[in-house]
Design an enzyme around this catalytic site. Structure first.
Site: not given
Ligand code: GRF
Length: 213
Positions: A11-13, A89-90, A92, A108, A149, A178
């Site tokens: 969940g870093s994003n 990762l699922k 939609i 991505h 994608d 990102e």
């Molecule tokens: C990121 O690299 C994003 O581009 C991809 O999955 C990764 C998620 O990383 N879709 P995080 O869980 O947000 O750290």
């Protein structure tokens, strides 16, 4: 803009989105975090920020129909008007894509349309970029449609591939990018500056503040 964030991992994003909201650079709120993984770092992050965290895994439902209903009802219950996938990762489900047409985005970790599609996630993406001998990589924010994608590209930015890079060092450089790019793209949606025409998307520049004379 009421955003539902979908995440399966650390969940870093998601955190970068929350930070941008807190700093006032993203005029939106995260109304719910949806995860298919009960122990995802993103679930913990949601709880620690007082954001409702919904664990919705297809495995817990007796039919696909019930699963999709559950997703739609959580989204509706939290007055969601936009969905940001952040390491989800699922796939939609079609009914969710239809209900939120042009209102679901993903980030991505490569320069789509290259290095995308089934199997291209996580470290596999960076391995493929290095194996192909690319000199640049980057990150892409795109609209989510029925294919992995493949939706219109909204925002893309590059990083250099450096001699000696490993998939891990490249992944770390792309991830830093990102964290800037995703809040910036979401801000453009929140400010109504994204135009989408089928397979293409454009961001209009923010209105400049004219100096009064
Ligand atoms: C990121 O690299 C994003 O581009 C991809 O999955 C990764 C998620 O990383 N879709 P995080 O869980 O947000 O750290």
């Amino acid at each position: 803009m009421n955003i539902a964030v979908f995440a399966s991992g650390r969940g870093s994003n998601f955190e970068a989105i929350l930070t941008a909201i807190k700093r006032g650079t993203l005029p939106a709120r995260v109304v719910v975090l949806v995860s298919n993984k009960l122990n995802a770092g993103a679930m913990e992050l949601a709880r620690s920020h007082g954001i409702p965290a919904a664990h919705i895994s297809e495995k817990r439902f007796s039919s696909e129909e019930e699963y999709v209903e559950s997703l739609l009802s959580v989204l509706q219950q939290h007055h969601t008007d936009f969905i940001a996938l952040a390491g989800y990762l699922k796939k939609i489900p079609r009914r969710v894509v239809e209900r939120f047409r042009h209102k679901i985005v993903n980030i991505h970790p490569a320069l789509l349309p290259k290095f995308g599609g089934p199997g291209m996630y996580g470290i596999h993406v960076h391995e493929a970029v290095l194996a192909a001998g690319e000199t640049t990589s980057g990150a892409t924010v795109h609209i989510v449609d029925e294919e992995y994608d493949r939706g219109a590209i909204v925002l893309q930015r590059t990083v250099n591939v450096i001699p000696g890079d490993t998939p891990e060092t490249l992944a770390a450089r792309v991830l830093t990018l990102e964290h800037e790019l995703y809040p910036e793209a979401l801000r453009a949606f929140a400010e109504g500056r994204v135009d989408i025409n089928g397979t293409e998307a454009w961001i209009r520049p923010a209105a400049s503040h004219r100096q009064s004379t």
